[in-house]
Write a protein that holds these residues in place. Structure first.
Motif, PDB file in Angstrom:
ATOM      1  N   PRO A  24      33.689  89.127  16.510  1.00  0.00           N
ATOM      2  CA  PRO A  24      32.830  87.953  16.682  1.00  0.00           C
ATOM      3  C   PRO A  24      32.146  87.990  18.047  1.00  0.00           C
ATOM      4  O   PRO A  24      32.809  88.266  19.052  1.00  0.00           O
ATOM      5  CB  PRO A  24      33.801  86.772  16.604  1.00  0.00           C
ATOM      6  CG  PRO A  24      35.108  87.324  16.196  1.00  0.00           C
ATOM      7  CD  PRO A  24      35.113  88.786  16.447  1.00  0.00           C
TER       8      PRO A  24
ATOM      9  N   PHE B 174      31.102  85.674  19.955  1.00  0.00           N
ATOM     10  CA  PHE B 174      31.600  84.712  20.948  1.00  0.00           C
ATOM     11  C   PHE B 174      32.922  85.173  21.561  1.00  0.00           C
ATOM     12  O   PHE B 174      33.212  84.903  22.721  1.00  0.00           O
ATOM     13  CB  PHE B 174      31.736  83.310  20.344  1.00  0.00           C
ATOM     14  CG  PHE B 174      32.402  83.267  19.001  1.00  0.00           C
ATOM     15  CD1 PHE B 174      31.672  83.458  17.839  1.00  0.00           C
ATOM     16  CD2 PHE B 174      33.748  83.011  18.890  1.00  0.00           C
ATOM     17  CE1 PHE B 174      32.278  83.412  16.582  1.00  0.00           C
ATOM     18  CE2 PHE B 174      34.371  82.958  17.645  1.00  0.00           C
ATOM     19  CZ  PHE B 174      33.620  83.163  16.484  1.00  0.00           C
ATOM     20  N   TRP B 175      33.713  85.910  20.791  1.00  0.00           N
ATOM     21  CA  TRP B 175      34.983  86.419  21.317  1.00  0.00           C
ATOM     22  C   TRP B 175      34.733  87.560  22.299  1.00  0.00           C
ATOM     23  O   TRP B 175      35.315  87.602  23.381  1.00  0.00           O
ATOM     24  CB  TRP B 175      35.882  86.868  20.165  1.00  0.00           C
ATOM     25  CG  TRP B 175      37.260  87.254  20.593  1.00  0.00           C
ATOM     26  CD1 TRP B 175      38.134  86.478  21.308  1.00  0.00           C
ATOM     27  CD2 TRP B 175      37.919  88.501  20.363  1.00  0.00           C
ATOM     28  NE1 TRP B 175      39.310  87.173  21.516  1.00  0.00           N
ATOM     29  CE2 TRP B 175      39.210  88.415  20.946  1.00  0.00           C
ATOM     30  CE3 TRP B 175      37.568  89.679  19.710  1.00  0.00           C
ATOM     31  CZ2 TRP B 175      40.132  89.455  20.896  1.00  0.00           C
ATOM     32  CZ3 TRP B 175      38.482  90.717  19.652  1.00  0.00           C
ATOM     33  CH2 TRP B 175      39.747  90.603  20.244  1.00  0.00           C
TER      34      TRP B 175
ATOM     35  N   LEU C 231      33.663  86.076  25.500  1.00  0.00           N
ATOM     36  CA  LEU C 231      34.777  85.520  26.287  1.00  0.00           C
ATOM     37  C   LEU C 231      35.603  86.635  26.940  1.00  0.00           C
ATOM     38  O   LEU C 231      36.010  86.511  28.100  1.00  0.00           O
ATOM     39  CB  LEU C 231      35.688  84.673  25.379  1.00  0.00           C
ATOM     40  CG  LEU C 231      35.118  83.332  24.913  1.00  0.00           C
ATOM     41  CD1 LEU C 231      36.105  82.616  24.012  1.00  0.00           C
ATOM     42  CD2 LEU C 231      34.781  82.440  26.100  1.00  0.00           C
TER      43      LEU C 231
ATOM     44  N   LEU D 257      25.168  81.765  19.634  1.00  0.00           N
ATOM     45  CA  LEU D 257      26.549  81.840  20.115  1.00  0.00           C
ATOM     46  C   LEU D 257      26.608  82.372  21.545  1.00  0.00           C
ATOM     47  O   LEU D 257      27.333  81.853  22.387  1.00  0.00           O
ATOM     48  CB  LEU D 257      27.360  82.745  19.185  1.00  0.00           C
ATOM     49  CG  LEU D 257      27.510  82.179  17.766  1.00  0.00           C
ATOM     50  CD1 LEU D 257      27.822  83.268  16.768  1.00  0.00           C
ATOM     51  CD2 LEU D 257      28.568  81.105  17.741  1.00  0.00           C
TER      52      LEU D 257
END
Lengths: 297, 306
Positions: free
Chosen positions: B143, B145-146, B149, B248
């Motif tokens: 993903p 967004f992961w 991060l 995102l």
């Protein structure tokens, strides 16, 4: 011999041949190691989701504030989150929520997409033009934007998330089924069925759609991965599943604020999404290799 | 070629009509009176009536749509409910950031994807090939967004090498571009490898080798050039999909782009902003696909003569 018995005798070798073909496909799929790894991941994910109520060690909704942001330990194998909830329990229940979203969204897309694609491909003419232009319009938006637009209109929540993820997957099914029907409807076996007096509905459901199954199954498997990414992305943005329901994207979103003090809270849900998506992608690729006659040679 | 381009542009008309229709329908799918929705929670009865007249919401639906579409063609998407600024201005302010991010991401994706794909195809089934294709599988499955991060955690929080978000310098673009370009790099690497493996089996490659060309020249000048046609399509498709991924990425890295504007608009129930963003992104996506098709036809004459 009665006509019924004669019919049954005629049908028996066909059934045996179909079973033989299925066994053949299964053997070929089993020989594909990557597909088997994918199937294993998917099976584990489904089992985890189905057995979630029995497997969870702690309440996934209520936590102990004295235990907040704890690292992995003997009691909490994957640590605890910002409200002291057990991360492992939330991951297990999150699998159930994710599977629910994937299945409903993919089934919705499959039913609507296959119906539209089959109708357009078989009937042709203006109806086909209209359906395909509508699909072009849905494809004119990046899928997450389309899903966001639907959420903007319908509101947040689990059901609307399923609808949003499902609608953005409809064109993929419609296009695949339409192109399959278009190429199949000119084949001899369809002409034979028509010559024997078969009606439009019978030809479509008995002869055309069963022959479109292979690409539809492959697409459905790969879509399970795409839907999981879209749905978790929407929940990450705060526009999908709402707290306190454990959903992997929403868990990641909450964990962002604690990235420095408790990185494990953000690491585990992301890893879970990635592993499941890898599983569906590997299995989908393996199915494609097995079911596509051009790749078999 | 010109006939092909004109035909493709002509085919865009119904799609763009549909894009405006979908965006227009959003407001009317929201439960309740559209005038009340546009007025917001604090609007008085008089405000609601004024909005109804101002936006023509008391007219038949077909008339409302025609007015909406005519305004959209002129770039007039109304006024933001939240900020009271014209939506067009807000979109233009944010578009620059999203385009900057998308361009930086496609650069990252091309560099990594082409390199990994070409090297993998020259050493098929080697350790490098297996590793890079495994990396591509994870790249596609991760993903955005992961990944964003994780990049913040490693390069901003732990190593302090790069900023964790915001705008200002080129350094601010590096992590978002890697996060957004990661998946596309994986797709480009897979496509490059597949396309190159097909091309290197052709007779003209054997001829180039027989003529005594160095392997680098054979791969880069003869093979890659011919393998580029399908790869080019993937570039176009990936650039389009980056507009989606930008939603995102912009959220993770706090970038003020179109995606972030859309999400803020949904939270604030600022429907003119949501409609404007949908039309802008839909139109950009369609135009990028058109450019990809035209480029494809330019490089492969078989397409335009079909």
């Amino acid at each position: 011999m009665s006509e019924l018995a004669a019919g049954a005798l005629r049908a028996a070798p066909e059934r045996v041949a179909a079973a033989g073909e299925l066994a053949n496909l299964w053997r070929r799929l089993c020989r594909n190691r990557a597909a088997m790894v994918g199937a294993g991941i998917v099976a584990l994910f489904v089992l985890l989701a189905l057995l979630a109520p029995v497997l969870v060690p702690f309440n996934p909704i209520q936590g102990d504030l004295n235990d907040r942001l704890q690292p992995a330990s003997g009691t909490h194998w994957l640590g605890t989150d910002e409200l002291g909830r057990d991360v492992l329990s939330r991951i297990i229940v999150g699998a159930r929520v994710s599977l629910q979203i994937q299945v409903v969204a993919v089934v919705l897309a499959l039913v609507v997409g296959v119906t539209l694609g089959a109708a357009g491909g078989y009937l042709g003419g203006r109806l086909d033009d209209l359906i395909m232009r509508a699909m072009d319009v849905l494809l004119a938006f990046p899928s997450i934007f389309l899903a966001l637009g639907i959420i903007a209109a319908l509101g947040t929540g689990l059901v609307n998330l399923m609808v949003a993820a499902g609608v953005s997957s409809i064109p993929a099914f419609a296009r695949i089924v339409r192109s399959s029907v278009l190429s199949l409807k000119e084949r001899e076996f369809v002409e034979a069925a028509r010559a024997l007096g078969g009606g439009g509905g019978r030809i479509l459901f008995r002869h055309l759609l069963p022959n479109c199954l292979a690409p539809v199954i492959v697409q459905a498997t790969c879509r399970m991965a795409t839907v999981l990414l879209t749905a978790s992305g929407l929940s990450f943005l705060g526009l999908g599943v709402q707290p306190p329901t454990p959903e992997w994207g929403a868990m990641l979103s909450n964990a962002r604020s604690y990235l420095i003090v408790a990185p494990h809270v953000a690491t585990v849900p992301g890893l879970a999404i990635m592993v499941v998506v890898v599983g569906f992608n590997l299995f989908g690729d393996g199915l494609r290799d097995t079911l596509d006659p051009r790749l078999r040679q | 070629m010109l006939r092909y381009i004109l035909r493709r542009i002509f085919m865009l008309v119904p799609v763009l009509f549909g894009v405006t229709l979908v965006s227009f329908s959003l407001l009317h799918l929201v439960p309740g009176d559209p005038a009340e929705v546009l007025g917001g929670q604090e609007a008085t009865k008089e405000d609601v009536e004024r909005i109804r007249r101002e936006y023509g919401l008391d007219r038949p639906l077909a008339v409302q749509y025609l007015r909406f579409a005519a305004n959209a063609v002129r770039g007039d998407f109304g006024v933001s409910i939240q900020s009271r600024h014209p939506v067009r201005d807000l979109l233009l302010q944010r578009l620059a950031f999203t385009l900057q991010l998308s361009l930086a991401s496609i650069l990252v994706a091309s560099a990594v994807g082409l390199l990994a794909g070409v090297v993998s195809s020259t050493r098929p089934y080697s350790l490098f090939d297996a590793t890079s294709m495994l990396g591509a599988l994870f790249g596609i499955s991760m993903p955005i967004f992961w990944l964003g991060l994780l990049l913040i955690l490693v390069f901003a929080v732990r190593l302090h090498w790069l900023p964790s978000g915001g705008t200002g310098t080129l350094l601010h673009l590096i992590l978002p571009a890697i996060a957004l370009g990661g998946a596309s790099a994986a797709v480009i690497a897979r496509m490059t490898r597949a396309s190159m493996l097909e091309v290197v089996q052709q007779d003209y490659i054997r001829t180039a080798r027989a003529k005594g060309h160095r392997e680098g020249v054979v791969i880069l000048r003869h093979a890659l050039k011919n393998a580029m046609i399908p790869i080019l399509t993937v570039f176009g498709l990936e650039f389009g999909s980056m507009l989606g991924g930008a939603v995102l990425t912009e959220t993770v890295f706090s970038l003020p782009g179109i995606g972030r504007l859309l999400v803020e608009g949904i939270f604030a129930r600022d429907y003119p902003v949501v409609q404007g963003a949908m039309i802008l992104v839909g139109t950009t996506f369609v135009l990028v696909n058109l450019l990809t098709d035209v480029a494809y036809a330019f490089f492969d004459p078989r397409i335009r003569y079909e």
